[in-house]
Design a protein around this motif. Sequence first.
Motif, PDB file in Angstrom:
ATOM      1  N   LYS A   1       1.189  -1.223   0.026  1.00 21.79           N
ATOM      2  CA  LYS A   1      -0.370  -0.206   0.227  1.00 21.79           C
ATOM      3  C   LYS A   1       0.962   1.007  -0.260  1.00 21.79           C
ATOM      4  CE  LYS A   1      -4.178  -1.293   1.306  1.00 21.79           C
ATOM      5  NZ  LYS A   1      -5.449  -1.143   3.099  1.00 21.79           N
ATOM      6  N   GLN A   2       2.370   1.563   0.345  1.00 18.89           N
ATOM      7  CA  GLN A   2       2.771   1.944   0.988  1.00 18.89           C
ATOM      8  C   GLN A   2       3.498   2.475  -0.205  1.00 18.89           C
ATOM      9  OE1 GLN A   2       6.078   2.237   3.426  1.00 18.89           O
ATOM     10  NE2 GLN A   2       6.704   4.162   3.177  1.00 18.89           N
ATOM     11  N   ALA A   3       4.046   1.617  -1.434  1.00 15.73           N
ATOM     12  CA  ALA A   3       4.124   1.875  -2.762  1.00 15.73           C
ATOM     13  C   ALA A   3       3.288   2.504  -3.429  1.00 15.73           C
ATOM     14  CB  ALA A   3       5.038   0.123  -2.962  1.00 15.73           C
ATOM     15  N   GLU A   4       2.161   1.436  -3.650  1.00 15.22           N
ATOM     16  CA  GLU A   4       1.096   2.656  -4.309  1.00 15.22           C
ATOM     17  C   GLU A   4       0.372   4.053  -3.582  1.00 15.22           C
ATOM     18  OE1 GLU A   4      -4.075   1.243  -3.994  1.00 15.22           O
ATOM     19  OE2 GLU A   4      -2.384  -0.866  -4.541  1.00 15.22           O
ATOM     20  N   ARG A   5       0.812   4.151  -2.440  1.00 16.18           N
ATOM     21  CA  ARG A   5       0.350   5.618  -2.431  1.00 16.18           C
ATOM     22  C   ARG A   5       1.492   6.773  -2.814  1.00 16.18           C
ATOM     23  NH1 ARG A   5      -1.317   3.843   2.829  1.00 16.18           N
ATOM     24  NH2 ARG A   5       0.838   4.126   3.866  1.00 16.18           N
ATOM     25  N   GLN A   6       2.663   5.799  -2.929  1.00 18.29           N
ATOM     26  CA  GLN A   6       4.104   7.122  -3.510  1.00 18.29           C
ATOM     27  C   GLN A   6       4.293   6.627  -5.178  1.00 18.29           C
ATOM     28  OE1 GLN A   6       6.816   4.298  -2.220  1.00 18.29           O
ATOM     29  NE2 GLN A   6       7.543   5.484  -0.233  1.00 18.29           N
ATOM     30  N   GLN A   7       3.801   6.211  -5.867  1.00 23.02           N
ATOM     31  CA  GLN A   7       2.688   5.740  -7.055  1.00 23.02           C
ATOM     32  C   GLN A   7       2.064   6.833  -7.335  1.00 23.02           C
ATOM     33  OE1 GLN A   7       4.457   6.177 -10.339  1.00 23.02           O
ATOM     34  NE2 GLN A   7       5.068   3.797  -9.329  1.00 23.02           N
ATOM     35  N   GLN A   8       0.824   7.045  -7.162  1.00 20.65           N
ATOM     36  CA  GLN A   8      -0.199   8.037  -6.923  1.00 20.65           C
ATOM     37  C   GLN A   8       0.338   9.482  -6.763  1.00 20.65           C
ATOM     38  OE1 GLN A   8      -3.358   6.379  -3.798  1.00 20.65           O
ATOM     39  NE2 GLN A   8      -4.204   4.955  -5.642  1.00 20.65           N
TER      40      GLN A   8
ATOM     41  N   LYS B   1       4.221   7.434 -15.112  1.00 23.09           N
ATOM     42  CA  LYS B   1       5.281   6.138 -13.947  1.00 23.09           C
ATOM     43  C   LYS B   1       6.872   6.588 -13.700  1.00 23.09           C
ATOM     44  CE  LYS B   1       5.627   1.317 -13.119  1.00 23.09           C
ATOM     45  NZ  LYS B   1       5.495  -0.250 -13.272  1.00 23.09           N
TER      46      LYS B   1
ATOM     47  N   THR C   1       0.514   1.354 -17.071  1.00 21.78           N
ATOM     48  CA  THR C   1       0.260  -0.413 -16.649  1.00 21.78           C
ATOM     49  C   THR C   1      -1.908  -0.375 -17.527  1.00 21.78           C
ATOM     50  OG1 THR C   1       1.325   0.286 -14.958  1.00 21.78           O
ATOM     51  CG2 THR C   1      -0.224  -2.030 -15.134  1.00 21.78           C
TER      52      THR C   1
ATOM     53  N   SER D   1      -4.825  -2.693 -18.202  1.00 18.57           N
ATOM     54  CA  SER D   1      -5.299  -3.676 -17.627  1.00 18.57           C
ATOM     55  C   SER D   1      -6.210  -4.418 -18.724  1.00 18.57           C
ATOM     56  CB  SER D   1      -7.299  -2.751 -16.975  1.00 18.57           C
ATOM     57  OG  SER D   1      -7.786  -2.034 -17.796  1.00 18.57           O
TER      58      SER D   1
END
Length: 195
Positions: free
Chosen positions: A1-8, A168, A193, A195
């Motif tokens: 989740k942290q990586a997801e937040r960083q990417q957002q 990205k 990415t 889908s």
Amino acid sequence: KQAERQQQAAAAALAENQDKLYQPAFDAEFGNPDGAITVVEFFDYNCGYCRRALSDMDEIIADNQDVRFVLKEIPVLGPDSEAVQKVSYAFMKIAPEKYEDFHRALMGSGARATDASARAVANALGVDDASIDQAMEQFPADDPLNEHFALASAVGVNGTPAYIIGDKLISGAVGADVIQQTIDNVRNCGKSTCS
């Protein structure tokens, strides 16, 4: 989740900084200058991973007629890197048509890049020290340096090399295959990415 937040967070910062990333005032461009897809690379001349990644860029450019690379120098590896950045920027202002040769020679040298080694490359390409010194005075490297570090900080770059492709941020020397896959995704669905 942290990586997801960083990417957002990175995606939001990328959206806010489109002009500085893709219409660069201070940067070299390799590949197709009118390419539909842009790869932004943050690098340091003393980064061993960046040196090895030069061949990845070459492979991508050779295999993709619609790709341009924008190179953003962030001298994160100490005083030598900072000195090289000043010479590099001065050289690009004097002889932009020879900058690719300068970049390749310095990246491919295998030795630590310093003020002296950067000047030696410039000299070999026909630009003398007096011209470099004059250009350093006329075009101080502070503006590109500040812009690059501000951009790097905004989008979450925390080392070199780092790439921005589409929406990205890709950190590290990930290899041509990962870069190519991201380019293919941007080409096919408009995002990094599909889908």
